[in-house]
Scaffold this active site. Structure first.
Site, PDB file in Angstrom:
ATOM      1  N   SER A  75      39.337  34.976  32.945  1.00 33.91           N
ATOM      2  CA  SER A  75      40.551  35.206  32.217  1.00 33.91           C
ATOM      3  C   SER A  75      41.556  36.093  32.943  1.00 33.91           C
ATOM      4  O   SER A  75      42.708  36.160  32.532  1.00 33.91           O
ATOM      5  CB  SER A  75      40.193  35.856  30.879  1.00 33.91           C
ATOM      6  OG  SER A  75      39.627  37.131  31.079  1.00 33.91           O
ATOM      7  N   LYS A 116      46.141  43.649  34.292  1.00 33.16           N
ATOM      8  CA  LYS A 116      45.895  42.550  33.347  1.00 33.16           C
ATOM      9  C   LYS A 116      46.456  42.918  31.980  1.00 33.16           C
ATOM     10  O   LYS A 116      46.271  44.033  31.506  1.00 33.16           O
ATOM     11  CB  LYS A 116      44.392  42.297  33.263  1.00 33.16           C
ATOM     12  CG  LYS A 116      44.012  41.098  32.411  1.00 33.16           C
ATOM     13  CD  LYS A 116      42.493  40.877  32.474  1.00 33.16           C
ATOM     14  CE  LYS A 116      42.071  39.638  31.693  1.00 33.16           C
ATOM     15  NZ  LYS A 116      40.616  39.411  31.806  1.00 33.16           N
ATOM     16  N   SER A 148      35.088  36.785  34.036  1.00 35.69           N
ATOM     17  CA  SER A 148      36.549  36.815  34.075  1.00 35.69           C
ATOM     18  C   SER A 148      37.150  37.533  35.279  1.00 35.69           C
ATOM     19  O   SER A 148      38.340  37.409  35.531  1.00 35.69           O
ATOM     20  CB  SER A 148      37.094  37.480  32.798  1.00 35.69           C
ATOM     21  OG  SER A 148      37.074  36.584  31.715  1.00 35.69           O
TER      22      SER A 148
END
Lengths: 447, 447
Positions: free
Chosen positions: A155, A80, A179
């Site tokens: 996210s 990420k 997330s």
């Protein structure tokens, strides 16, 4: 029938082939890169990916003599883009950090590399992993691999989508509310949020010290096991084999109106999950989270507001005009949270944690919803994190176990939760639960 | 009488001269650099200092039009070498990170730069700010400027020594137990550990998420005020002027045998501090920390062990042979802490915090010892942090106020403590307390 294409393998399966010599890391990396090149023009999971760098690393790994190879040898990992990597940019989906490339690895990346992992590329994220606006801020937004008209969640959008799409076997996410777990459910994969602070968060963009947790994505429990062993997650005391038969689970719903009502897909998954566990000999007790936990979500958001005020101040000073309104709102304390309220929320959540452990320890695990429903249509909003909040606030380990499907055939998973620092126990439970949900839950990966 | 040499100015005094045009940042920086060149061969406060870079930045600041200058314009800051700076190496006093120079600023540095500060250089630290072995691992160790045969304390050794020695007006430290406040006392300067998580810790080497706090050094309360305003530390509600007369203080001693007995210098400072406050019209109530707080130090160390296990795992994988034994002990859990004990310690400390706030809020501030005594002889060991632990564990803001002296004429300060998020209030109190302690406490800076 032809042999399985390497990109379809889980990390553990690929490792078996590295070991018996039937696959090199380079061949494997090439298969993954080919998958990316055919699929990612639709999915847009990557914020940065340099095929040459991937292949160079892969060849370097192949040259390590078998006896010196690490436990994660050749395991390809999408990272990420809020986690620092010394050989790739880290851009946080923020114009402030466009092309920014500090030469430093986050603590998690150091550990993964030291264990032989192949750091593959950077996956898309919502802005600083702190908004629910689907990435990216420029160009097309990340799509759900199972239906590109839908969101992959967020996210950790890119890691969830890339693992769900078999572009990479493992992804790293982060979770401050939901997330990691929400994209797990939306993309039909295993997603683990370990116990808070059981893996170093150093080098991972800060939103909240007391909630932020590194998240792990995989398509099998074996792969999650590889990771948590490398990160040396250890429970108290050894435990034996876990059997569904005779085990007791809590099927937990959350009290409304503090939490929203689950949609029909999630409601059906909860019902079916309970039926399947019972059919395999487990006891399943249906409970609603007791009233004393009702203010939890309110407290969670209140602490988050105070923490966001601190975390985004430097970016605000740097380039306020490049920040999302919600982050400006944090820094400027637009909701006028007082310190007194912030401390009350912080302290009350702390007081709930040991109580929630006691509740969880009555069961083999708690089963709870991961998301409101299947992934919603549209890529601009990544969906509600409300159902994931409790376990994040309580610092408990959670695994999204896939296997169910919604009214539109999209994947739905359920959260399996244990008390703090029972991550190894939780994976033992999820291995057995996952076999059942994957085989009989009704959803099959079809990519 | 000649004008004060610029290096002797506090940051606020230097700023007044920048404003009236009687001093440029470049002239000021040259004076500081000259001070460094004459004094640092004895003190060894710097892990990295590039005079050309300092002067280049200073000239750049001088070119900013007056109306565009930030609130910290030209404020020179020494940065503990566990805090990332994009234009200088960050080496953690560890051979693993020798010459390592990631191109990234810690959150605190971003904020300081955005406000116009002059990031001066990197100051020495004990290994990862996590041992009590005086820096540096190679070459001579950092010395106390007031007596080079003695330690400046640690782990923020270089920042404490550099500010005490007037090589720089402001220093950044960190505190996990007593790493900011202890050097404050040993070097005769103001040292502030703000409320936990009121300044972003991002980009600062991790030891413990729940304890680590950025620390601030200065030689005046006005300078601390400049800093906490830039970091936007805000209390609830406005408060008026604070007066010593009629104010009520608690003079707190800590229960033995859980904590050590203070030495004669600290005991005398506590006595004199109370006398002075009373002489100026304050009430001073002498109390020992209530019994319910006795396990605090044990819990603090227990949580720290669990946190160190996580924080140093990546470095352990990288180069175990380069780590201090105590850090290896954390990672390998040599003391066999169980998860159950770790959680109990974490939860019990959390439960104590609101209780300690209630106690603190009965007073204008708590006065407590900062260190066992004056700085001990020898530079290999940085001294005991035991007296600083409680306020770190409780997340409370603390300021070391200098002014007293020990049996060997070395400086001794006292800790002034308030409840969480009363940092602004605490500085208002310390401004008045500091005037008295500095004027009548008996110690004078003589450098």
């Amino acid at each position: 029938m032809t042999a399985t294409e390497p990109f379809r393998l889980t990390a553990a399966q690929a490792q078996a082939k590295f070991k018996d010599g039937s696959l090199t890391v380079e061949q494997y990396a090439k298969s993954l890169l080919h998958r990316v090149s055919t699929r990612d023009p639709t999915v847009h999971a990557w914020a940065y990916l340099d095929p040459d760098l991937v292949l160079e690393q892969a060849r370097k790994l192949d040259r390590i003599p078998p006896e010196e190879r690490g436990p994660l040898h050749g395991v390809a990992i999408g990272v990420k883009d809020v986690i620092l990597t010394k050989d790739m940019p880290t851009q946080h989906n923020s114009p402030i950090y466009e092309d920014d490339a500090p030469r430093i690895d986050a603590a998690s990346i150091m550990t993964l590399r030291a264990n032989g992992a192949l750091i593959f590329g950077k996956t898309t994220t919502t802005e600083f992993a702190a908004t629910s606006v689907g990435p990216s801020h420029k160009g097309p937004k990340t799509a759900n691999p199972h239906d590109p008209s839908r969101t992959p969640g967020g996210s950790s959008s890119g890691s969830g989508a890339a693992v769900g799409d078999m572009q990479v076997p493992i992804g790293l996410g982060t979770q401050t509310v939901g997330s990691t777990i929400r994209p797990g459910s939306f993309n039909g994969i295993y997603a683990m949020k370990p116990t808070w602070n059981s893996i170093s968060r150093e080098g991972q963009k800060l939103y909240s010290l007391i909630f932020d947790t590194l998240g792990l994505y995989a398509r099998s429990v074996d792969d999650l096991q590889l990771l948590i062993d490398a990160f040396q997650l250890v429970d108290d005391g050894p435990e034996g084999h876990f059997a569904i038969k005779g085990a007791k689970f809590a099927l937990v719903t959350l009290p409304t109106p503090e939490w929203p009502e689950p949609g029909p897909g999630t409601e059906a998954a909860m019902k079916k999950g309970a039926e399947l566990l019972r059919a395999h000999g487990a006891m399943v007790e249906e409970i609603t989270l007791p009233d004393e936990f009702r203010p939890m979500y309110k407290y969670h958001l209140q602490v988050l507001a105070g923490d966001g005020r601190v975390a985004f101040l430097p970016d605000y000073y740097q380039a306020k005009h490049h920040l999302h309104d919600s982050l400006i709102g944090h820094v400027e304390n637009k909701d006028k949270h007082t310190r007194r309220d912030q401390l009350k929320a912080f302290d009350e959540l702390a007081a709930m944690r040991p109580k929630m452990d006691v509740l969880a320890d009555k069961y083999a695990a708690i089963i709870a919803p991961s998301a409101l429903d299947e992934a919603p249509v549209g890529q601009g909003n990544t969906g509600s994190a409300a159902f994931c909040g409790p376990w994040t606030a309580m610092h408990m380990p959670v695994v999204n176990v896939p296997g169910f499907k919604g009214e539109n055939g999209m994947p739905i998973g359920l959260s399996v939760v244990a008390s703090r620092y029972r991550d190894q126990h939780l994976l033992r439970v999820c291995r057995e639960v996952g076999k059942i949900f994957e085989a009989e839950g009704g959803w099959k990966r079809n990519l």
